[in-house]
Design a protein around this motif. Sequence first.
Motif, PDB file in Angstrom:
ATOM      1  N   LEU A 130     -13.773 -48.937 -59.364  1.00 59.09           N
ATOM      2  CA  LEU A 130     -14.989 -49.155 -60.150  1.00 59.09           C
ATOM      3  C   LEU A 130     -16.139 -48.304 -59.612  1.00 59.09           C
ATOM      4  CD1 LEU A 130     -14.562 -53.042 -60.417  1.00 59.09           C
ATOM      5  CD2 LEU A 130     -13.944 -51.319 -62.112  1.00 59.09           C
ATOM      6  N   MET A 131     -15.784 -47.127 -59.103  1.00 64.33           N
ATOM      7  CA  MET A 131     -16.811 -46.243 -58.530  1.00 64.33           C
ATOM      8  C   MET A 131     -17.388 -45.311 -59.577  1.00 64.33           C
ATOM      9  SD  MET A 131     -15.016 -45.148 -54.947  1.00 64.33           S
ATOM     10  CE  MET A 131     -13.411 -44.914 -55.641  1.00 64.33           C
ATOM     11  N   GLY A 132     -16.530 -44.820 -60.460  1.00 66.90           N
ATOM     12  CA  GLY A 132     -16.978 -43.866 -61.474  1.00 66.90           C
ATOM     13  C   GLY A 132     -16.956 -42.441 -60.955  1.00 66.90           C
ATOM     14  N   GLY A 133     -17.158 -41.499 -61.876  1.00 66.29           N
ATOM     15  CA  GLY A 133     -17.108 -40.074 -61.516  1.00 66.29           C
ATOM     16  C   GLY A 133     -15.733 -39.525 -61.846  1.00 66.29           C
ATOM     17  N   SER A 134     -15.717 -38.353 -62.476  1.00 65.35           N
ATOM     18  CA  SER A 134     -14.424 -37.848 -62.938  1.00 65.35           C
ATOM     19  C   SER A 134     -13.556 -37.332 -61.799  1.00 65.35           C
ATOM     20  CB  SER A 134     -14.638 -36.735 -63.974  1.00 65.35           C
ATOM     21  OG  SER A 134     -15.364 -35.679 -63.398  1.00 65.35           O
ATOM     22  N   ASP A 135     -14.210 -36.894 -60.716  1.00 65.12           N
ATOM     23  CA  ASP A 135     -13.431 -36.330 -59.603  1.00 65.12           C
ATOM     24  C   ASP A 135     -13.852 -37.045 -58.315  1.00 65.12           C
ATOM     25  OD1 ASP A 135     -11.947 -33.687 -60.691  1.00 65.12           O
ATOM     26  OD2 ASP A 135     -13.802 -34.037 -61.790  1.00 65.12           O
ATOM     27  N   GLY A 136     -13.867 -36.341 -57.217  1.00 62.93           N
ATOM     28  CA  GLY A 136     -14.395 -36.900 -55.968  1.00 62.93           C
ATOM     29  C   GLY A 136     -13.644 -38.130 -55.512  1.00 62.93           C
ATOM     30  N   PRO A 137     -14.371 -39.074 -54.876  1.00 64.27           N
ATOM     31  CA  PRO A 137     -13.712 -40.228 -54.255  1.00 64.27           C
ATOM     32  C   PRO A 137     -12.880 -41.059 -55.232  1.00 64.27           C
ATOM     33  CG  PRO A 137     -16.047 -40.154 -53.664  1.00 64.27           C
ATOM     34  CD  PRO A 137     -15.821 -39.068 -54.671  1.00 64.27           C
ATOM     35  N   ALA A 138     -13.329 -41.213 -56.464  1.00 68.85           N
ATOM     36  CA  ALA A 138     -12.584 -42.059 -57.410  1.00 68.85           C
ATOM     37  C   ALA A 138     -11.185 -41.489 -57.637  1.00 68.85           C
ATOM     38  CB  ALA A 138     -13.341 -42.156 -58.736  1.00 68.85           C
ATOM     39  N   LYS A 139     -11.122 -40.196 -57.872  1.00 68.67           N
ATOM     40  CA  LYS A 139      -9.811 -39.575 -58.138  1.00 68.67           C
ATOM     41  C   LYS A 139      -8.956 -39.557 -56.868  1.00 68.67           C
ATOM     42  CE  LYS A 139      -7.811 -35.288 -59.922  1.00 68.67           C
ATOM     43  NZ  LYS A 139      -7.737 -34.291 -58.833  1.00 68.67           N
ATOM     44  N   ALA A 140      -9.583 -39.202 -55.756  1.00 66.66           N
ATOM     45  CA  ALA A 140      -8.823 -39.149 -54.497  1.00 66.66           C
ATOM     46  C   ALA A 140      -8.241 -40.519 -54.166  1.00 66.66           C
ATOM     47  CB  ALA A 140      -9.736 -38.665 -53.366  1.00 66.66           C
ATOM     48  N   ALA A 141      -9.035 -41.555 -54.340  1.00 59.78           N
ATOM     49  CA  ALA A 141      -8.571 -42.904 -53.987  1.00 59.78           C
ATOM     50  C   ALA A 141      -7.512 -43.384 -54.987  1.00 59.78           C
ATOM     51  CB  ALA A 141      -9.754 -43.870 -53.945  1.00 59.78           C
ATOM     52  N   THR A 142      -7.674 -43.036 -56.257  1.00 60.90           N
ATOM     53  CA  THR A 142      -6.666 -43.439 -57.255  1.00 60.90           C
ATOM     54  C   THR A 142      -5.330 -42.761 -56.942  1.00 60.90           C
ATOM     55  OG1 THR A 142      -8.391 -43.765 -58.907  1.00 60.90           O
ATOM     56  CG2 THR A 142      -6.152 -43.463 -59.735  1.00 60.90           C
ATOM     57  N   GLU A 143      -5.393 -41.487 -56.626  1.00 62.26           N
ATOM     58  CA  GLU A 143      -4.146 -40.774 -56.272  1.00 62.26           C
ATOM     59  C   GLU A 143      -3.516 -41.376 -55.019  1.00 62.26           C
ATOM     60  OE1 GLU A 143      -5.354 -36.398 -58.134  1.00 62.26           O
ATOM     61  OE2 GLU A 143      -5.844 -36.857 -56.057  1.00 62.26           O
ATOM     62  N   ALA A 144      -4.370 -41.714 -54.051  1.00 62.84           N
ATOM     63  CA  ALA A 144      -3.844 -42.306 -52.809  1.00 62.84           C
ATOM     64  C   ALA A 144      -3.204 -43.659 -53.093  1.00 62.84           C
ATOM     65  CB  ALA A 144      -4.984 -42.449 -51.793  1.00 62.84           C
ATOM     66  N   ALA A 145      -3.832 -44.426 -53.972  1.00 61.07           N
ATOM     67  CA  ALA A 145      -3.289 -45.757 -54.297  1.00 61.07           C
ATOM     68  C   ALA A 145      -1.904 -45.615 -54.927  1.00 61.07           C
ATOM     69  CB  ALA A 145      -4.240 -46.484 -55.253  1.00 61.07           C
ATOM     70  N   ILE A 146      -1.785 -44.689 -55.871  1.00 61.78           N
ATOM     71  CA  ILE A 146      -0.487 -44.508 -56.546  1.00 61.78           C
ATOM     72  C   ILE A 146       0.567 -44.064 -55.523  1.00 61.78           C
ATOM     73  CG2 ILE A 146       0.744 -43.088 -58.236  1.00 61.78           C
ATOM     74  CD1 ILE A 146      -2.014 -42.981 -59.781  1.00 61.78           C
ATOM     75  N   ALA A 147       0.179 -43.095 -54.682  1.00 57.72           N
ATOM     76  CA  ALA A 147       1.130 -42.600 -53.672  1.00 57.72           C
ATOM     77  C   ALA A 147       1.550 -43.714 -52.720  1.00 57.72           C
ATOM     78  CB  ALA A 147       0.504 -41.439 -52.904  1.00 57.72           C
ATOM     79  N   ALA A 148       0.651 -44.672 -52.494  1.00 53.27           N
ATOM     80  CA  ALA A 148       0.966 -45.774 -51.572  1.00 53.27           C
ATOM     81  C   ALA A 148       1.656 -46.938 -52.297  1.00 53.27           C
ATOM     82  CB  ALA A 148      -0.320 -46.261 -50.903  1.00 53.27           C
ATOM     83  N   GLY A 149       1.957 -46.742 -53.591  1.00 53.33           N
ATOM     84  CA  GLY A 149       2.726 -47.768 -54.310  1.00 53.33           C
ATOM     85  C   GLY A 149       1.898 -48.903 -54.877  1.00 53.33           C
ATOM     86  N   LYS A 150       0.624 -48.638 -55.154  1.00 49.07           N
ATOM     87  CA  LYS A 150      -0.225 -49.693 -55.727  1.00 49.07           C
ATOM     88  C   LYS A 150      -0.371 -49.477 -57.238  1.00 49.07           C
ATOM     89  CE  LYS A 150      -1.358 -50.157 -51.345  1.00 49.07           C
ATOM     90  NZ  LYS A 150      -0.692 -51.143 -50.495  1.00 49.07           N
ATOM     91  N   ASP A 151      -0.537 -50.577 -57.949  1.00 51.39           N
ATOM     92  CA  ASP A 151      -0.989 -50.485 -59.330  1.00 51.39           C
ATOM     93  C   ASP A 151      -2.490 -50.227 -59.318  1.00 51.39           C
ATOM     94  OD1 ASP A 151       1.529 -50.978 -60.473  1.00 51.39           O
ATOM     95  OD2 ASP A 151       1.280 -53.133 -60.192  1.00 51.39           O
ATOM     96  N   VAL A 152      -3.011 -49.696 -60.429  1.00 51.08           N
ATOM     97  CA  VAL A 152      -4.434 -49.341 -60.494  1.00 51.08           C
ATOM     98  C   VAL A 152      -5.057 -49.946 -61.745  1.00 51.08           C
ATOM     99  CG1 VAL A 152      -6.090 -47.423 -60.734  1.00 51.08           C
ATOM    100  CG2 VAL A 152      -4.071 -47.146 -59.268  1.00 51.08           C
ATOM    101  N   VAL A 153      -6.233 -50.537 -61.569  1.00 49.29           N
ATOM    102  CA  VAL A 153      -7.060 -50.954 -62.707  1.00 49.29           C
ATOM    103  C   VAL A 153      -8.378 -50.207 -62.554  1.00 49.29           C
ATOM    104  CG1 VAL A 153      -8.300 -52.876 -63.782  1.00 49.29           C
ATOM    105  CG2 VAL A 153      -5.986 -53.232 -62.900  1.00 49.29           C
TER     106      VAL A 153
END
Length: 428
Positions: free
Chosen positions: A80-103
Amino acid sequence: MNPPLRLGIAGLGTVGTGVVRIVRQKAALLAARAGRPITISAVSARTRDKDRGVSLSDYAWEDDPVALAKRDDVDVFVELMGGSDGPAKAATEAAIAAGKDVVTANKAMLAHHGQALASAAETAGRVIRFEAAVAGGIPVVKTLTEGLAGNEITRVMGVMNGTCNYILTRMQATGQGYNALFEEADKLGYLEADPNLDVGGIDAGHKLALLSSIAFGCQVDFDAVALEGIQEITLGDIRHAADMGYRIKLLGVAQMTGRGLEQRMSPCLVPAKSPLGQLEGGTNMVVLEGDQVEQIVMRGPGAGMGPTASAVMGDVMDIARGFRLSTFGQPATDLVKCETAVSVTPAPYYMRMSLLDKPGALAKVATILGEAGISIDRMRQYRHDASTAPVLIVTHKTTRDALDTALSGINRLDVLSGAPVALRIETV
Ligand code: HSE
């Protein structure tokens, strides 16, 4: 009781705080409905020492959202950070790589990177859900993906930026101009940090691109959305459109044509008596049309703590209940890159121009329209001030190409003061 579903929440602004509140205050209700507790393991935000009106002391704190996304005690990463790139994208990619679902509520990130993120999630066997990214509290993603799954979708339309609708409807109600109402929206805290996201149509364009992908099975293509903002709409436009029985809305329209997918986010006229025409203030409305269902109109708050957190929790609850769905309603690998069609669907247009008081002036305009193959449906000329008179023309259905030909001819005439304005009329 089944094991809890453990959330890691990154971003504690209005929406993040709203989600924490729901999880804390409605724990028993959520657990009863999901058949398992919903808990928060950890949170992350830019500022730690800020009074958010809700206790965070039960949760671990992470300064770095990527670290939060990878935590062993997090099942679902709530972005819920917002922003098309930067921390939001990096953290979403990290979550997926670590096997988490994302909302996520992040329309910009998905509009630009939705295809890559959905592919990554599906390869990893994870889901990305984004109800809160489109039209706030209105469950339109769910309706389109699930409830209308048996339909061929024919058109998706909507007023999906509450700030623009607030400005336009306040112009109509108060008789104040765009700049004064922009200031008012700013004072009320309605504008995004970059106001052009709102008034330039970008925020609403992101939302339309996401809905188009679900509706038409295309890869998300925000760059293919023909964007036009509301900055040039004058009080005169609003009043004249009202005189002809219309309201001006920043309207998104997506439809599949014989020449590809047409996506537009632009100021349009809609009949004043239609549901879209009657939409007031910061409210959103989405109109979905399918070959079987015909038309569905959904109306509700497009922003704000409760409504947006409600949408986030709808996604969290689906995951808690074990309901798993491809991000855009079908496997990302099956989404096709659709051809882009630009303004191929014919429509009636509203034209406004300021004509000099010269014999034959109106005839010259009418001749050019006739030569472009454009037939006039209705016309109104107001009284002249010192030397000019406003003239309004509503055309029968025509193509944008024919209209542009006519506009360039009219622009070359020596009987106009200023450039003519043309707005599409959308039938609803
Ligand atoms: N700024 C948006 C609006 C809400 O005014 O509707 C978030 O997308």
